[in-house]
Design a protein around this motif. Sequence first.
Motif, PDB file in Angstrom:
ATOM      1  N   UNK A 125     -60.240  52.929 -69.774  1.00 49.94           N
ATOM      2  CA  UNK A 125     -58.943  53.375 -70.283  1.00 49.94           C
ATOM      3  C   UNK A 125     -59.139  54.758 -70.876  1.00 49.94           C
ATOM      4  N   UNK A 126     -58.429  55.033 -71.978  1.00 53.62           N
ATOM      5  CA  UNK A 126     -58.586  56.329 -72.636  1.00 53.62           C
ATOM      6  C   UNK A 126     -59.738  56.251 -73.637  1.00 53.62           C
ATOM      7  N   UNK A 127     -60.551  57.306 -73.663  1.00 51.58           N
ATOM      8  CA  UNK A 127     -61.768  57.271 -74.481  1.00 51.58           C
ATOM      9  C   UNK A 127     -61.996  58.614 -75.152  1.00 51.58           C
ATOM     10  N   UNK A 128     -62.373  58.540 -76.415  1.00 58.81           N
ATOM     11  CA  UNK A 128     -62.726  59.735 -77.192  1.00 58.81           C
ATOM     12  C   UNK A 128     -64.168  59.613 -77.638  1.00 58.81           C
ATOM     13  N   UNK A 129     -64.968  60.671 -77.419  1.00 60.72           N
ATOM     14  CA  UNK A 129     -66.297  60.692 -78.031  1.00 60.72           C
ATOM     15  C   UNK A 129     -66.307  61.721 -79.148  1.00 60.72           C
ATOM     16  N   UNK A 130     -66.553  61.229 -80.362  1.00 57.51           N
ATOM     17  CA  UNK A 130     -66.627  62.092 -81.543  1.00 57.51           C
ATOM     18  C   UNK A 130     -68.053  62.651 -81.609  1.00 57.51           C
ATOM     19  N   UNK A 138     -69.872  61.931 -71.429  1.00 60.15           N
ATOM     20  CA  UNK A 138     -68.451  61.891 -71.056  1.00 60.15           C
ATOM     21  C   UNK A 138     -68.275  62.146 -69.567  1.00 60.15           C
ATOM     22  N   UNK A 139     -69.114  63.031 -68.993  1.00 59.63           N
ATOM     23  CA  UNK A 139     -69.070  63.277 -67.551  1.00 59.63           C
ATOM     24  C   UNK A 139     -69.340  61.990 -66.786  1.00 59.63           C
ATOM     25  N   UNK A 140     -70.355  61.241 -67.243  1.00 53.33           N
ATOM     26  CA  UNK A 140     -70.690  59.968 -66.587  1.00 53.33           C
ATOM     27  C   UNK A 140     -69.552  58.969 -66.734  1.00 53.33           C
ATOM     28  N   UNK A 141     -68.985  58.872 -67.947  1.00 53.07           N
ATOM     29  CA  UNK A 141     -67.899  57.914 -68.192  1.00 53.07           C
ATOM     30  C   UNK A 141     -66.659  58.268 -67.369  1.00 53.07           C
ATOM     31  N   UNK A 142     -66.399  59.570 -67.191  1.00 52.81           N
ATOM     32  CA  UNK A 142     -65.256  59.991 -66.362  1.00 52.81           C
ATOM     33  C   UNK A 142     -65.465  59.513 -64.927  1.00 52.81           C
ATOM     34  N   UNK A 143     -66.697  59.613 -64.437  1.00 51.88           N
ATOM     35  CA  UNK A 143     -66.977  59.131 -63.071  1.00 51.88           C
ATOM     36  C   UNK A 143     -66.827  57.616 -62.978  1.00 51.88           C
ATOM     37  N   UNK A 144     -67.031  56.918 -64.113  1.00 55.03           N
ATOM     38  CA  UNK A 144     -66.830  55.455 -64.140  1.00 55.03           C
ATOM     39  C   UNK A 144     -65.353  55.069 -64.277  1.00 55.03           C
ATOM     40  N   UNK A 145     -64.464  56.048 -64.368  1.00 56.52           N
ATOM     41  CA  UNK A 145     -63.029  55.749 -64.393  1.00 56.52           C
ATOM     42  C   UNK A 145     -62.359  55.926 -65.747  1.00 56.52           C
ATOM     43  N   UNK A 146     -63.133  56.312 -66.762  1.00 54.72           N
ATOM     44  CA  UNK A 146     -62.519  56.522 -68.076  1.00 54.72           C
ATOM     45  C   UNK A 146     -61.791  57.869 -68.094  1.00 54.72           C
ATOM     46  N   UNK A 147     -60.673  57.904 -68.851  1.00 57.77           N
ATOM     47  CA  UNK A 147     -59.945  59.155 -69.082  1.00 57.77           C
ATOM     48  C   UNK A 147     -60.495  59.727 -70.378  1.00 57.77           C
ATOM     49  N   UNK A 148     -61.369  60.735 -70.298  1.00 55.92           N
ATOM     50  CA  UNK A 148     -62.180  61.105 -71.463  1.00 55.92           C
ATOM     51  C   UNK A 148     -61.689  62.353 -72.182  1.00 55.92           C
ATOM     52  N   UNK A 149     -61.874  62.337 -73.487  1.00 59.77           N
ATOM     53  CA  UNK A 149     -61.654  63.499 -74.349  1.00 59.77           C
ATOM     54  C   UNK A 149     -62.879  63.618 -75.235  1.00 59.77           C
ATOM     55  N   UNK A 150     -63.346  64.850 -75.472  1.00 60.16           N
ATOM     56  CA  UNK A 150     -64.472  65.059 -76.376  1.00 60.16           C
ATOM     57  C   UNK A 150     -64.027  65.772 -77.631  1.00 60.16           C
ATOM     58  N   UNK A 151     -64.797  65.567 -78.684  1.00 58.94           N
ATOM     59  CA  UNK A 151     -64.618  66.339 -79.934  1.00 58.94           C
ATOM     60  C   UNK A 151     -65.983  66.805 -80.366  1.00 58.94           C
ATOM     61  N   UNK A 152     -66.083  68.065 -80.786  1.00 58.81           N
ATOM     62  CA  UNK A 152     -67.327  68.554 -81.383  1.00 58.81           C
ATOM     63  C   UNK A 152     -66.994  69.757 -82.253  1.00 58.81           C
ATOM     64  N   UNK A 153     -67.864  70.043 -83.200  1.00 53.86           N
ATOM     65  CA  UNK A 153     -67.625  71.208 -84.059  1.00 53.86           C
ATOM     66  C   UNK A 153     -68.331  72.452 -83.502  1.00 53.86           C
ATOM     67  N   UNK A 154     -69.134  72.264 -82.449  1.00 55.88           N
ATOM     68  CA  UNK A 154     -69.934  73.367 -81.913  1.00 55.88           C
ATOM     69  C   UNK A 154     -69.261  73.948 -80.658  1.00 55.88           C
TER      70      UNK A 154
END
Length: 331
Positions: A125-130, A138-154
């Motif tokens: 489903x929809x997934x956020x990695x903090x 996240x690249x791997x999870x997107x290939x597994x079908x997840x709709x990914x969003x990332x967050x980082x301070x860098x």
Amino acid sequence: MSLTSDPGLATAPSASCLLCGTPGDPFRSGLEDRLFGVPGAWSLRRCAECGLAWLDPQPLEAEMGKAYRRYYTHADEDPVDRAGPRVSYPHRKLRRLYRWVLRKLGVMSARDRLLGMFLGGVPPGTLLEVGCGNGLRLGQLARDGWQVTGQDVDPSAAEHALARHGVSVRVGPLADLGLPPATFDCILMNHVVEHLHDPVAVLRECHRLLKSGGRLVVITPNMASLGQALFGADWRGLEPPRHIHIFSPTSLLSLARLSGFATVEAFSSVAHAELFASQSLDLQRQGTVIMGAEPAWAVEWRAMAFQIREAWAQRTAPEVGEEAVLIARRD
Ligand SMILES: [Zn+2]
């Protein structure tokens, strides 16, 4: 708020447990940053009630940029398997026997579960990695079908994530991103929570961002681990001054409940005992860890022995794994 005599990071005292409010007992002192050489001598307190350990005094949040100047999130190296291909035949044979023992002890399946962030069997489903760093996962999870969003301070990690893995990363503290409530089916935090000054605020924000029934998965070094007990000040999980709070399964449960989660489970994982031991032994022997370098043979076999010992110990002492894992659901 006060300045220490050291010209490195300005600090503020922090004498009580963030989770229980009770004063912590002095636990370790004179700790130094032996990975990236940030100046300062650091002390830890530990809570007798929940087992949480934390830096006291703590570097001010606004100062933390100085502690990450030479950090490695944008690098793409996989830090997990340090033992690359070897030429020597006896060595290869020994590694093969070792892997067989690990399979028998369930370590290989523990590694699969941990590297998969405990998402086995969860429909995408929809997934956020903090704190997504370079975006590899996240690249791997997107290939597994997840709709990914990332967050980082860098920002450089975000650039890398987009260029190399096609993953879009929002840059800035999670609470500042203006994400709408009930957006995600899943939120991941892999080795992030120990870096936070206010983990309760961040987990509350995760709770707000999760859909009803959504899950939060948190992985962090385990204060209740065999490695912490055995390696002491040399334990790789300490990493002062970047690791502000060090949790255990017990303290992760109280963190999750304080943050609004009612359905929670926490446990330890022995998946990375070899890696933790190898880097702790490096700290013990040479005072630093050379990232990405292959360990000396003497370190490697001791780390392998430690991995077996910890996996064996976990059969009767479930909390001894090097990493603590929290799985929390929003009701
Ligand atoms: Zn406590």
